[in-house]
Motif scaffolding. Structure first.
Motif, PDB file in Angstrom:
ATOM      1  N   UNK A 253       0.795  -1.406   0.093  1.00 18.46           N
ATOM      2  CA  UNK A 253      -0.014   0.116   0.009  1.00 18.46           C
ATOM      3  C   UNK A 253       0.853   1.098  -0.195  1.00 18.46           C
ATOM      4  N   UNK A 254       1.957   1.084   0.907  1.00 21.56           N
ATOM      5  CA  UNK A 254       2.919   2.427   0.863  1.00 21.56           C
ATOM      6  C   UNK A 254       3.494   2.807  -0.493  1.00 21.56           C
ATOM      7  N   UNK A 255       3.910   1.677  -1.157  1.00 22.78           N
ATOM      8  CA  UNK A 255       4.327   1.578  -2.622  1.00 22.78           C
ATOM      9  C   UNK A 255       3.213   2.708  -3.431  1.00 22.78           C
ATOM     10  N   UNK A 256       2.294   2.150  -3.491  1.00 25.12           N
ATOM     11  CA  UNK A 256       1.044   2.669  -4.411  1.00 25.12           C
ATOM     12  C   UNK A 256       0.928   3.873  -4.166  1.00 25.12           C
ATOM     13  N   UNK A 257       0.671   4.359  -2.618  1.00 24.24           N
ATOM     14  CA  UNK A 257       0.552   5.842  -2.229  1.00 24.24           C
ATOM     15  C   UNK A 257       1.803   6.623  -2.649  1.00 24.24           C
ATOM     16  N   UNK A 258       2.939   5.997  -2.580  1.00 28.28           N
ATOM     17  CA  UNK A 258       4.236   6.949  -2.531  1.00 28.28           C
ATOM     18  C   UNK A 258       4.297   7.410  -4.158  1.00 28.28           C
ATOM     19  N   UNK A 259       3.971   6.317  -4.947  1.00 29.32           N
ATOM     20  CA  UNK A 259       3.978   6.574  -6.287  1.00 29.32           C
ATOM     21  C   UNK A 259       3.131   7.427  -6.945  1.00 29.32           C
ATOM     22  N   UNK A 260       1.760   7.395  -6.199  1.00 30.09           N
ATOM     23  CA  UNK A 260       0.699   8.271  -6.651  1.00 30.09           C
ATOM     24  C   UNK A 260       1.016   9.603  -6.042  1.00 30.09           C
ATOM     25  N   UNK A 261       1.782   9.764  -5.312  1.00 23.61           N
ATOM     26  CA  UNK A 261       2.080  11.055  -4.627  1.00 23.61           C
ATOM     27  C   UNK A 261       3.323  11.729  -5.392  1.00 23.61           C
ATOM     28  N   UNK A 262       3.892  11.010  -5.935  1.00 20.03           N
ATOM     29  CA  UNK A 262       5.151  11.509  -6.979  1.00 20.03           C
ATOM     30  C   UNK A 262       4.525  11.332  -8.600  1.00 20.03           C
ATOM     31  N   UNK A 263       3.253  10.992  -8.602  1.00 22.03           N
ATOM     32  CA  UNK A 263       2.971  10.751 -10.034  1.00 22.03           C
ATOM     33  C   UNK A 263       3.973   9.970 -10.919  1.00 22.03           C
ATOM     34  N   UNK A 264       3.845   8.770 -10.391  1.00 17.23           N
ATOM     35  CA  UNK A 264       4.703   7.698 -11.067  1.00 17.23           C
ATOM     36  C   UNK A 264       4.026   6.577 -11.223  1.00 17.23           C
ATOM     37  N   UNK A 265       4.193   5.795 -12.379  1.00 15.56           N
ATOM     38  CA  UNK A 265       3.565   4.294 -12.480  1.00 15.56           C
ATOM     39  C   UNK A 265       4.310   3.353 -11.516  1.00 15.56           C
ATOM     40  N   UNK A 266       3.739   2.385 -11.257  1.00 19.79           N
ATOM     41  CA  UNK A 266       4.345   1.380 -10.321  1.00 19.79           C
ATOM     42  C   UNK A 266       4.726   0.122 -11.481  1.00 19.79           C
ATOM     43  N   UNK A 267       5.333  -0.893 -10.609  1.00 25.14           N
ATOM     44  CA  UNK A 267       5.780  -2.156 -11.189  1.00 25.14           C
ATOM     45  C   UNK A 267       5.974  -3.086 -10.305  1.00 25.14           C
ATOM     46  N   UNK A 268       6.162  -4.285 -10.766  1.00 19.58           N
ATOM     47  CA  UNK A 268       6.526  -5.588  -9.746  1.00 19.58           C
ATOM     48  C   UNK A 268       7.514  -6.343 -10.599  1.00 19.58           C
ATOM     49  N   UNK A 269       8.879  -5.876 -10.533  1.00 19.94           N
ATOM     50  CA  UNK A 269      10.092  -6.718 -11.495  1.00 19.94           C
ATOM     51  C   UNK A 269      10.214  -7.983 -11.140  1.00 19.94           C
ATOM     52  N   UNK A 270       9.850  -8.396  -9.620  1.00 24.57           N
ATOM     53  CA  UNK A 270      10.146  -9.719  -9.213  1.00 24.57           C
ATOM     54  C   UNK A 270       8.899  -9.964  -8.070  1.00 24.57           C
ATOM     55  N   UNK A 271       8.419 -11.131  -8.399  1.00 24.69           N
ATOM     56  CA  UNK A 271       7.309 -11.613  -7.353  1.00 24.69           C
ATOM     57  C   UNK A 271       7.456 -13.232  -7.650  1.00 24.69           C
ATOM     58  N   UNK A 272       6.728 -13.824  -6.733  1.00 24.83           N
ATOM     59  CA  UNK A 272       6.847 -15.200  -6.613  1.00 24.83           C
ATOM     60  C   UNK A 272       6.474 -15.967  -5.527  1.00 24.83           C
ATOM     61  N   UNK A 273       6.462 -17.327  -5.494  1.00 21.45           N
ATOM     62  CA  UNK A 273       6.453 -17.963  -4.314  1.00 21.45           C
ATOM     63  C   UNK A 273       7.491 -18.317  -3.573  1.00 21.45           C
ATOM     64  N   UNK A 274       7.772 -18.492  -2.021  1.00 23.99           N
ATOM     65  CA  UNK A 274       9.084 -18.769  -1.698  1.00 23.99           C
ATOM     66  C   UNK A 274       8.732 -19.571  -0.324  1.00 23.99           C
ATOM     67  N   UNK A 275       8.786 -18.991   0.878  1.00 26.66           N
ATOM     68  CA  UNK A 275       8.971 -19.521   2.080  1.00 26.66           C
ATOM     69  C   UNK A 275       7.685 -20.502   2.535  1.00 26.66           C
ATOM     70  N   UNK A 276       6.498 -20.083   2.034  1.00 29.67           N
ATOM     71  CA  UNK A 276       5.384 -20.821   2.125  1.00 29.67           C
ATOM     72  C   UNK A 276       4.920 -22.037   1.200  1.00 29.67           C
ATOM     73  N   UNK A 277       5.868 -22.332   0.218  1.00 33.97           N
ATOM     74  CA  UNK A 277       5.735 -23.381  -0.654  1.00 33.97           C
ATOM     75  C   UNK A 277       4.645 -23.010  -1.518  1.00 33.97           C
ATOM     76  N   UNK A 278       3.894 -24.076  -2.086  1.00 32.69           N
ATOM     77  CA  UNK A 278       2.837 -23.888  -3.028  1.00 32.69           C
ATOM     78  C   UNK A 278       1.613 -23.219  -2.486  1.00 32.69           C
ATOM     79  N   UNK A 279       1.291 -22.027  -2.598  1.00 30.96           N
ATOM     80  CA  UNK A 279       0.722 -21.274  -1.977  1.00 30.96           C
ATOM     81  C   UNK A 279      -0.388 -20.314  -3.140  1.00 30.96           C
ATOM     82  N   UNK A 280      -1.429 -20.975  -3.352  1.00 31.13           N
ATOM     83  CA  UNK A 280      -2.316 -20.462  -4.341  1.00 31.13           C
ATOM     84  C   UNK A 280      -3.045 -19.196  -3.945  1.00 31.13           C
ATOM     85  N   UNK A 281      -3.252 -19.099  -2.754  1.00 30.40           N
ATOM     86  CA  UNK A 281      -3.787 -18.002  -2.163  1.00 30.40           C
ATOM     87  C   UNK A 281      -2.911 -16.678  -2.368  1.00 30.40           C
ATOM     88  N   UNK A 282      -1.641 -16.848  -2.347  1.00 34.47           N
ATOM     89  CA  UNK A 282      -0.732 -15.745  -2.226  1.00 34.47           C
ATOM     90  C   UNK A 282      -0.675 -15.303  -3.926  1.00 34.47           C
TER      91      UNK A 282
END
Length: 340
Positions: A253-282
């Motif tokens: 949320x802070x990322x989205x709000x910070x970007x909005x305040x600074x008039x920037x687009x957002x991105x997610x260059x890296x995301x994925x599963x990790x510590x919680x294994x096969x987690x479809x809810x994530x």
């Protein structure tokens, strides 16, 4: 994620990917021409599939796995071992350039380290000294060369994820040892790369989600040298639930709000599963967040343990990812596939 981890994962999944490529159903359909200006508000789907040329080769097969969905964000990394590689020496960049130029609405996303020996375990005092040298302009020429090389390859509109995860503990290009010097060094790099004639680079400021070693807002170098506010967000602490990942300090949320305040687009260059294994809810929640907030692009890290296509360990998450991003089937006889 470390380059060593990405390289080892690329080696480990080669046999799996070869099988996927072999069973991908023949050549991918020829892409339709995109409207001039490309993409609009449509989110570009991406995946990190390998740091070298195999990453390019796997893009079509990954698209077929997604039912023909266009994978518009091609994502790779420059090795952080030598200055020659940071200057754009890897031959695979030519392969990415050919891929990028096939369609006008594609994005080429390139993670660029700020120092050679970027995973060399340099202690804080050494990092601080390097940052101060960078702030004084000692390394500008390396990035001038990179900028010119990207333009010469036909990649003048590269999205440059510079000094990613700078708020963490690991990379030599981390911010915490001297935030002021780090910010000035970023500014120098951007100026050096923008000096390349014909460039239209966009610079993506992409910290880790959460507090980590330093609050990432303390590393922000200024609106004039940042075009996109990114975030790397894996299924791991800090945050035991997706709601905590959203609402924690320096979270989604802070990322989205910070970007909005600074008039920037957002991105997610890296995301994925990790510590919680096969987690479809994530995966479901992350894709819903992406759908709601419409970043310029997102790129799942697709190798074990993070991935969904090249990692057989996550079948339930793979199903959610595929069902969410595959294009809807056109009306017709039951089971029919849409025509290309």
């Amino acid at each position: 994620m470390s380059r060593r981890g990405r390289w080892m994962a690329g080696v480990c999944v080669s046999a799996v990917a070869a099988g996927l490529l072999a069973t991908g159903g023949g050549p991918a359909p020829a892409p339709r021409e995109a409207p001039r200006g490309g993409g609009g508000s449509v989110v570009a789907v991406g995946a990190y599939l390998h740091y070298d040329s195999p990453g390019v080769d796997r893009m079509r097969a990954f698209s077929r796995w997604l039912g023909g969905a266009e994978v518009r964000a091609g994502h790779t990394y420059l090795p952080g071992d030598t200055w020659a590689n940071i200057e754009g020496e890897p031959a695979s960049l030519a392969s990415w350039a050919r891929w990028r130029k096939e369609r006008r609405d594609r994005l080429f996303v390139l993670n660029v380290p700020m120092f050679e020996g970027n995973e060399a375990g340099v202690p804080d005092e050494g990092v601080a000294e390097l940052l101060r040298s960078g702030a004084e302009g000692a390394y500008d020429e390396h990035f001038r060369r990179l900028g010119k090389r990207l333009v010469a390859l036909g990649l003048p509109d590269t999205v440059v994820v510079l000094g990613w995860e700078m708020n963490g503990f690991n990379y030599t290009h981390r911010c915490r040892p001297d935030p002021d010097a780090w910010k000035q060094y970023w500014r120098n790099i951007v100026a050096a790369m923008r000096s390349a004639k014909g460039q239209r680079f966009r610079f993506d400021f992409a910290p880790n989600r959460g507090p980590d070693a330093i609050g990432w807002t303390q590393c922000y170098p200024g609106d004039d040298v940042v075009d996109i506010i990114g975030m790397d967000s894996y299924d791991q602490p800090p945050g035991d639930s997706f709601n905590e990942m959203i609402n924690q300090p320096y979270g989604l949320r802070q990322q989205v709000e910070f970007a909005k305040a600074h008039h920037k687009r957002i991105s997610y260059p890296e995301w994925g599963l990790f510590r919680n294994g096969d987690n479809p809810e994530y995966v479901r929640r992350m894709l819903a967040w992406i759908s709601q907030h419409k970043p310029l692009y997102h790129s799942i890290t697709d190798y074990c343990p993070h991935g969904v296509w090249q990692c057989a360990e996550n079948p339930r998450s793979a199903r959610v990812f595929r069902e969410s991003l595959s294009p809807p089937r056109r009306k017709g006889r039951p089971g029919s596939r849409p025509r290309p």
